[in-house]
Design a protein around this motif. Structure first.
Motif, PDB file in Angstrom:
ATOM      1  N   ASN A  72       0.826  -1.208   0.000  1.00  0.00           N
ATOM      2  CA  ASN A  72       0.000   0.000   0.000  1.00  0.00           C
ATOM      3  C   ASN A  72       0.859   1.256   0.000  1.00  0.00           C
ATOM      4  N   PHE A  73       1.951   1.216   0.750  1.00  0.00           N
ATOM      5  CA  PHE A  73       2.887   2.345   0.732  1.00  0.00           C
ATOM      6  C   PHE A  73       3.383   2.585  -0.682  1.00  0.00           C
ATOM      7  N   LEU A  74       3.841   1.512  -1.318  1.00  0.00           N
ATOM      8  CA  LEU A  74       4.410   1.651  -2.665  1.00  0.00           C
ATOM      9  C   LEU A  74       3.359   2.114  -3.659  1.00  0.00           C
ATOM     10  N   LYS A  75       2.154   1.564  -3.563  1.00  0.00           N
ATOM     11  CA  LYS A  75       1.087   1.954  -4.478  1.00  0.00           C
ATOM     12  C   LYS A  75       0.723   3.420  -4.277  1.00  0.00           C
ATOM     13  N   LEU A  83      11.594   7.496   0.986  1.00  0.00           N
ATOM     14  CA  LEU A  83      10.628   6.677   1.697  1.00  0.00           C
ATOM     15  C   LEU A  83      10.440   5.339   0.997  1.00  0.00           C
ATOM     16  N   GLU A  84      10.412   5.361  -0.329  1.00  0.00           N
ATOM     17  CA  GLU A  84      10.234   4.114  -1.068  1.00  0.00           C
ATOM     18  C   GLU A  84      11.379   3.149  -0.783  1.00  0.00           C
ATOM     19  N   ASN A 108      13.446  -1.730   1.718  1.00  0.00           N
ATOM     20  CA  ASN A 108      14.459  -2.396   2.542  1.00  0.00           C
ATOM     21  C   ASN A 108      13.849  -3.043   3.781  1.00  0.00           C
ATOM     22  N   SER A 109      12.820  -2.429   4.359  1.00  0.00           N
ATOM     23  CA  SER A 109      12.140  -3.050   5.505  1.00  0.00           C
ATOM     24  C   SER A 109      11.485  -4.357   5.086  1.00  0.00           C
ATOM     25  N   LEU A 110      10.846  -4.328   3.928  1.00  0.00           N
ATOM     26  CA  LEU A 110      10.209  -5.538   3.420  1.00  0.00           C
ATOM     27  C   LEU A 110      11.255  -6.603   3.108  1.00  0.00           C
ATOM     28  N   ALA A 111      12.349  -6.193   2.503  1.00  0.00           N
ATOM     29  CA  ALA A 111      13.412  -7.157   2.176  1.00  0.00           C
ATOM     30  C   ALA A 111      13.990  -7.789   3.432  1.00  0.00           C
ATOM     31  N   GLU A 112      14.136  -7.014   4.494  1.00  0.00           N
ATOM     32  CA  GLU A 112      14.661  -7.572   5.746  1.00  0.00           C
ATOM     33  C   GLU A 112      13.776  -8.706   6.259  1.00  0.00           C
ATOM     34  N   ALA A 135       6.352  -9.931  -8.766  1.00  0.00           N
ATOM     35  CA  ALA A 135       7.375  -9.304  -9.604  1.00  0.00           C
ATOM     36  C   ALA A 135       8.097  -8.196  -8.851  1.00  0.00           C
ATOM     37  N   THR A 136       7.359  -7.367  -8.137  1.00  0.00           N
ATOM     38  CA  THR A 136       7.975  -6.270  -7.387  1.00  0.00           C
ATOM     39  C   THR A 136       8.892  -6.791  -6.301  1.00  0.00           C
TER      40      THR A 136
END
Length: 165
Positions: A95-98, A110-111, A116-120, A146-147
């Protein structure tokens, strides 16, 4: 001054009034859009804050640490709990990215922080095992895969370090 001159002046005044009213309406729409964006950001931030605050409970924080270390040793109920927690995170970060993509001027810093938080969360042994399972189950839209897969590939190419650009 005759009647036709007065009519011409009245037409000009009416045209100027219409132009000013259109400018005013445009300005009001701009302010409304800005307020809507701020409201959306507050909602998304509140959702992320609540999501992260769950880890303030020591028992859940310990569970997450175990789950991130070794997904396979979790019971079926614990795997479901961990999976639903990560799935919720994927949706919130998504939702943040969208929302960021919908802004006229993206917030690049911010993106990267969100990515990076998601990747962690998805590069720990447990997170990676869950993500592989999520692929097999098809629980997300193709663009989500894909993202995130693109992000994880960028992170891997950076020796597992955060992506900075």
């Amino acid at each position: 001054m005759n009647l036709s001159d007065l009519a011409s002046i009245a037409d000009i005044i009416a045209a100027v009034a219409i132009v000013f009213s259109l400018i005013f309406v445009g300005y009001e729409l701009h302010l409304t859009r800005k307020q809507s964006e701020l409201s959306n950001w507050r909602d998304v931030l509140a959702e992320l804050t609540a999501y992260k605050a769950i880890t303030n409970e020591p028992g859940f924080a310990e569970f997450l640490m175990r789950a991130h270390q070794d997904y396979e040793t979790l019971s079926a109920a614990e795997q479901m709990r961990f999976g639903l927690f990560l799935e919720q995170g994927v949706h919130i970060y998504g939702n943040f990215l969208k929302h960021n993509d919908s802004l006229p001027r993206k917030l690049a810093g911010l993106e990267l922080a969100i990515l990076n938080s998601l990747a962690e969360a998805l590069t720990t042994p447990g997170g990676a095992a869950w993500w592989a399972e999520a692929h097999m189950r098809g629980r997300f839209m193709p663009d989500t895969y894909a993202t995130i897969d693109g992000l994880l590939a960028r992170r891997a190419a950076n020796d597992g370090k955060p992506v900075l650009a």
